[in-house]
Scaffold this motif. Structure first.
Motif, mmCIF file in Angstrom:
data_model
loop_
_atom_site.group_PDB
_atom_site.id
_atom_site.type_symbol
_atom_site.label_atom_id
_atom_site.label_comp_id
_atom_site.label_asym_id
_atom_site.label_seq_id
_atom_site.Cartn_x
_atom_site.Cartn_y
_atom_site.Cartn_z
ATOM 1 N N TYR A 209 0.839 -1.202 0.000
ATOM 2 C CA TYR A 209 0.000 0.000 0.000
ATOM 3 C C TYR A 209 0.874 1.253 0.000
ATOM 4 O O TYR A 209 0.663 2.178 -0.791
ATOM 5 C CB TYR A 209 -0.874 -0.064 1.244
ATOM 6 C CG TYR A 209 -2.013 0.901 1.351
ATOM 7 C CD1 TYR A 209 -2.746 1.269 0.249
ATOM 8 C CD2 TYR A 209 -2.362 1.423 2.583
ATOM 9 C CE1 TYR A 209 -3.803 2.148 0.378
ATOM 10 C CE2 TYR A 209 -3.408 2.277 2.720
ATOM 11 C CZ TYR A 209 -4.131 2.648 1.614
ATOM 12 O OH TYR A 209 -5.163 3.509 1.746
ATOM 13 N N VAL B 76 -2.410 11.665 -1.614
ATOM 14 C CA VAL B 76 -1.671 10.407 -1.506
ATOM 15 C C VAL B 76 -2.585 9.225 -1.818
ATOM 16 O O VAL B 76 -2.172 8.260 -2.461
ATOM 17 C CB VAL B 76 -1.038 10.288 -0.107
ATOM 18 C CG1 VAL B 76 -0.395 8.940 0.075
ATOM 19 C CG2 VAL B 76 -0.006 11.352 0.077
ATOM 20 N N SER C 18 2.663 7.429 4.870
ATOM 21 C CA SER C 18 3.262 8.096 3.711
ATOM 22 C C SER C 18 2.707 9.504 3.519
ATOM 23 O O SER C 18 3.039 10.139 2.536
ATOM 24 C CB SER C 18 3.044 7.267 2.452
ATOM 25 O OG SER C 18 1.680 7.110 2.225
ATOM 26 N N VAL C 19 1.853 9.980 4.439
ATOM 27 C CA VAL C 19 1.294 11.313 4.278
ATOM 28 C C VAL C 19 1.950 12.305 5.233
ATOM 29 O O VAL C 19 2.390 13.373 4.821
ATOM 30 C CB VAL C 19 -0.228 11.298 4.514
ATOM 31 C CG1 VAL C 19 -0.789 12.689 4.337
ATOM 32 C CG2 VAL C 19 -0.900 10.360 3.567
ATOM 33 N N PHE C 20 2.030 11.944 6.510
ATOM 34 C CA PHE C 20 2.382 12.941 7.515
ATOM 35 C C PHE C 20 3.832 12.813 7.964
ATOM 36 O O PHE C 20 4.361 11.721 8.048
ATOM 37 C CB PHE C 20 1.461 12.802 8.725
ATOM 38 C CG PHE C 20 0.035 13.046 8.392
ATOM 39 C CD1 PHE C 20 -0.345 14.223 7.787
ATOM 40 C CD2 PHE C 20 -0.921 12.095 8.651
ATOM 41 C CE1 PHE C 20 -1.653 14.444 7.457
ATOM 42 C CE2 PHE C 20 -2.232 12.311 8.320
ATOM 43 C CZ PHE C 20 -2.604 13.487 7.725
ATOM 44 N N HIS D 156 2.485 1.634 -3.373
ATOM 45 C CA HIS D 156 1.575 2.177 -4.382
ATOM 46 C C HIS D 156 1.302 3.651 -4.140
ATOM 47 O O HIS D 156 1.130 4.410 -5.087
ATOM 48 C CB HIS D 156 0.271 1.382 -4.391
ATOM 49 C CG HIS D 156 0.345 0.195 -5.276
ATOM 50 N ND1 HIS D 156 0.090 0.256 -6.628
ATOM 51 C CD2 HIS D 156 0.685 -1.079 -5.027
ATOM 52 C CE1 HIS D 156 0.249 -0.924 -7.166
ATOM 53 N NE2 HIS D 156 0.611 -1.759 -6.211
ATOM 54 N N SER D 157 1.280 4.073 -2.872
ATOM 55 C CA SER D 157 1.050 5.495 -2.608
ATOM 56 C C SER D 157 2.226 6.337 -3.044
ATOM 57 O O SER D 157 2.096 7.540 -3.224
ATOM 58 C CB SER D 157 0.761 5.716 -1.128
ATOM 59 O OG SER D 157 1.960 5.662 -0.415
ATOM 60 N N MET D 158 3.427 5.701 -3.214
ATOM 61 C CA MET D 158 4.577 6.428 -3.755
ATOM 62 C C MET D 158 4.754 6.132 -5.238
ATOM 63 O O MET D 158 5.840 6.329 -5.777
ATOM 64 C CB MET D 158 5.850 6.015 -3.017
ATOM 65 C CG MET D 158 5.848 6.296 -1.555
ATOM 66 S SD MET D 158 7.185 5.411 -0.769
ATOM 67 C CE MET D 158 6.692 5.499 0.926
ATOM 68 N N LEU E 262 -2.166 4.429 5.799
ATOM 69 C CA LEU E 262 -1.734 5.425 4.819
ATOM 70 C C LEU E 262 -1.099 6.642 5.477
ATOM 71 O O LEU E 262 -0.373 7.385 4.833
ATOM 72 C CB LEU E 262 -2.911 5.842 3.938
ATOM 73 C CG LEU E 262 -2.549 6.547 2.637
ATOM 74 C CD1 LEU E 262 -1.677 5.663 1.801
ATOM 75 C CD2 LEU E 262 -3.761 6.930 1.860
ATOM 76 N N PHE E 263 -1.362 6.855 6.804
ATOM 77 C CA PHE E 263 -0.754 8.004 7.477
ATOM 78 C C PHE E 263 0.751 8.009 7.315
ATOM 79 O O PHE E 263 1.380 9.051 7.289
ATOM 80 C CB PHE E 263 -1.082 7.970 8.980
ATOM 81 C CG PHE E 263 -2.471 8.398 9.294
ATOM 82 C CD1 PHE E 263 -3.248 9.018 8.350
ATOM 83 C CD2 PHE E 263 -2.996 8.195 10.549
ATOM 84 C CE1 PHE E 263 -4.524 9.418 8.636
ATOM 85 C CE2 PHE E 263 -4.284 8.593 10.853
ATOM 86 C CZ PHE E 263 -5.045 9.199 9.892
ATOM 87 N N HIS F 273 -2.827 8.785 -5.429
ATOM 88 C CA HIS F 273 -1.642 8.090 -5.935
ATOM 89 C C HIS F 273 -1.737 6.592 -5.683
ATOM 90 O O HIS F 273 -1.344 5.793 -6.528
ATOM 91 C CB HIS F 273 -0.386 8.635 -5.262
ATOM 92 C CG HIS F 273 0.068 9.919 -5.864
ATOM 93 N ND1 HIS F 273 1.116 10.634 -5.354
ATOM 94 C CD2 HIS F 273 -0.382 10.615 -6.916
ATOM 95 C CE1 HIS F 273 1.292 11.718 -6.083
ATOM 96 N NE2 HIS F 273 0.396 11.740 -7.026
ATOM 97 N N ALA F 274 -2.261 6.254 -4.497
ATOM 98 C CA ALA F 274 -2.270 4.841 -4.126
ATOM 99 C C ALA F 274 -3.144 4.017 -5.046
ATOM 100 O O ALA F 274 -2.887 2.827 -5.239
ATOM 101 C CB ALA F 274 -2.745 4.686 -2.678
#
Lengths: 345, 147, 163
Positions: free
Chosen positions: A43, C17, A299-301, A46-48, A296-297, C20-21
């Motif tokens: 996950y 994000v 890769s966000v914060f 994919h977010s990157m 997902l936090f 993107h995912a």
């Protein structure tokens, strides 16, 4: 003779054994730890806009975590000089066991719970879940390494400062339900989940439990840029694998508690023929959704600093939790009819 | 019995092959290529190559860039702190043979301080070359050879 | 207002994000796909054996002293021998060669297990290993082009058409 006795005992306690070994117990937690590790890697990749594990295993690298564990079992286990060898090798296993205890108090259905806890299962959950930072502190202390001890101290700082607002927020729920029993709390949400009447407590609890399970943005105990790998710096081989798995077990138990307290737990419309199966489906669905949101936090914060975390928890979350508790208590004392409107006791 | 030993050996070799966790020791300007390698375009995590912070968790050591005499001791120390089995990859002309500083008395070659398994030449090596070196290391582990 | 800005600062990056995912990754699956480099990329250096006159200019101009002129039994003059472990791929030797005997191609996959294998004898230098034998799994090559002022990597071509 003996075999008959054992078989009889197994037959008598079949449900308990299934609960402890299979579904809410050991197998569920281990499968969750492995699956969550794999899912998080895919996950976040994919977010990157990457792919993540791909060539290990035919489909989407599903064998990656198993390969990691096979490799870690084959690695050398280094014990540093001047440490207590017995405790150094025992504590990783102990950390997994202690952090998994807390799942025993989570109801997966009204009749599917390992231990009801005599009506105080919420308190017992907090007591059991609070064992983990002790073990982590000992892990860091015993490694005889400066980065380990700094990481362990940070664990205790963050845990204590986040435990209090989380507990105070949970008290509001307990007042609304009129009980400390998690089953009663879930049953009280049959009409409307406590997310809506307890919105302030919901926000406080969400932030506080993120800090307690060391997820981003509160992952200062294992901050790679400051302290090499936090309290697990000195562990190598399978000991490291066990500590890595231990990261995901509090995530599992605390997310289950979060779902139980605020999102209605196992409550949901009947979709299977069996009420129990339907309850399992609803709690696992809510659980998976919360996990997907939380992972997902990372890769966000960015990571909060130590002082920022402590300022957030002590200066804002604790007063907010107190405010929530006081408002709930006043309404419960003077206008108990209001709770009747939304279905709570 | 032999069958079980062989099976275990094969499983372990498969595990080592498909999850190489490197620690990188970067002294030079090859590091942007390492960022490319971990980034979206070339994504080395497809092969299970996951960079981790602590040397105690590492399987492979990427020695990247110029090694001065002072750094040589540190690299030796890092190598000795890694748990067995461990693999070393020398990346870039500087680490392999000194590169532009081939005649300097203060430059040490990677092979003189630690046993190197794979050499990846280039100045700096492209991510493709680096990934091919990783694939070569995987193949080497799978065949049970030591470089 | 500050509360709204704070919340916006939390929610907006999360949505970006998450988009993107669920979108398509940009990864080139390297041993199966490969990027075509731009024209004139300086990769591996090879030798046209029959064109070399043994003047030694390449050896003298090499900044890293990676080129050594070696005698070969039965030949009248010496030939360059390149140590790719020391070469910095500046291709000054290619530029300086008066007969155009040295040339560079876009092969960069030169990793070896023994360091001595990086020293390319003139015979090895004049018989460059083709890319297909290094990357046996290669199925596609990807070309870069500029569309509307933006780099685009999307055009996929079958490898047979390229080679």
């Amino acid at each position: 003779m003996l075999i008959d006795e054992i078989l009889g005992w197994i037959k008598l306690n079949l449900k308990d054994l299934i609960q402890i070994v299979l579904f809410p117990g050991i197998a569920f937690i281990l499968i969750f730890a492995v699956a969550a590790t794999w899912f998080e890697r895919k996950y976040l990749a994919h977010s990157m806009l990457r792919i993540g594990p791909l060539h290990t295993g035919r489909v989407a690298g599903w064998l990656q975590i198993i390969a990691d564990f096979i490799k870690l079992t084959g690695k050398e286990v280094i014990t540093p000089r001047n440490v207590n060898v017995f405790l150094f090798n025992l504590l990783p296993v102990l950390s997994v066991c202690t952090s998994a205890i807390a799942v025993a108090f989570i109801p997966f259905s009204s009749d599917w719970i390992i231990y009801e806890g005599n009506g105080i299962s919420l308190l017992l959950f907090f007591a059991a879940a609070s064992l983990t930072p002790y073990i982590t502190l000992m892990l860091g202390w015993i490694s005889n390494n400066k980065y380990s001890i700094i990481g362990a101290m940070r664990v205790s700082y963050v845990y204590i400062s986040a435990e209090i607002p989380a507990f105070l927020a949970a008290m509001g729920v307990a007042i609304m339900a009129g009980s400390f029993s998690l089953i009663d709390i879930v049953e009280a949400q049959s009409r409307i989940p406590f997310l809506i009447p307890q919105i302030l407590g919901f926000i406080v609890f969400f932030i506080a439990f993120l800090a307690e399970v060391e997820r981003v943005p509160f992952d200062i105990p294992v901050a790679e840029q400051e302290i090499v790998a936090g309290w697990r710096t000195e562990y190598s081989g399978i000991n490291f694998g066990v500590t890595m798995m231990m990261d995901y077990i509090p995530l599992c138990t605390w997310t289950l508690l979060f779902v139980t307290l605020y999102l209605g737990g196992y409550q949901g419309p009947l979709i299977f023929a069996s009420q129990t199966l339907s309850n399992f489906f609803w709690i696992l669905l809510k659980f998976s959704l919360v996990i997907v949101v939380i992972l997902l936090f990372r890769s966000v914060f960015p990571r909060l600093r130590m002082d920022q975390t402590l300022r957030l928890t002590w200066k804002y979350l604790t007063p907010a939790a107190f405010l929530n508790l006081i408002i709930t208590a006043i309404i419960a004392y003077y206008y108990p009819d209001l709770f009747g409107l939304i279905g709570a006791s | 019995m032999t069958f079980i030993f062989r099976l275990t050996d094969k499983m372990l070799r498969w595990g080592f092959k498909s999850s190489i966790w490197p620690a990188h020791f970067v002294n030079g300007c090859c590091s942007p290529e390492l960022m490319q390698l971990a980034g979206p375009r070339y994504d080395m995590e497809r092969f299970g190559v996951l960079p981790l912070p602590s040397i105690r968790h590492a399987d492979a050591l990427f020695i990247v860039g110029v090694i001065s005499r002072k750094m040589a001791d540190r690299i030796r120390m890092l190598y000795e702190q890694m748990p067995d089995p461990k693999f070393v990859v020398a990346v870039g002309s500087c680490a392999i043979s000194g590169g532009p500083f081939y005649d300097s008395p203060f430059i040490v070659k990677a092979e003189d301080i630690v046993p190197v398994d794979v050499f990846i030449p280039g100045c700096p090596p492209r991510p493709e070359a680096w990934l091919q070196g990783i694939l070569m290391l995987r193949e080497m582990i799978w065949q049970g050879r030591k470089g | 207002m500050s509360v709204i800005r704070f919340l916006r600062g939390i929610i907006k990056p999360y949505i970006i994000v998450f988009k993107h995912a669920i979108s398509k990754p940009h990864t080139i699956k390297y041993p199966y796909e490969r990027l075509m480099f731009s024209d004139g990329y300086r990769g591996r250096i090879s030798l046209r054996f029959e064109k070399c006159i043994g003047c030694g200019l390449c050896s003298r101009t090499c900044p890293n002293r990676a080129i050594e002129m070696v005698e070969i039994e039965g030949e009248k003059h010496s030939f360059p021998q390149i140590n790719f472990g020391r070469c910095s791929f500046c291709c000054l030797c290619v530029d300086v060669c008066p007969r155009g005997a040295l040339f560079s191609d876009e092969v960069v996959e030169l990793s070896v297990i023994k360091r001595d294998d990086l020293i390319y004898h003139p015979y090895k230098l004049s018989n460059p290993q083709p890319l297909e034998s290094i990357l046996k799994d290669l199925k596609k090559t990807i070309t870069v082009q500029i569309e509307d002022g933006r780099l685009s990597y999307t055009l996929l071509r079958r490898r047979e058409e390229n080679v």
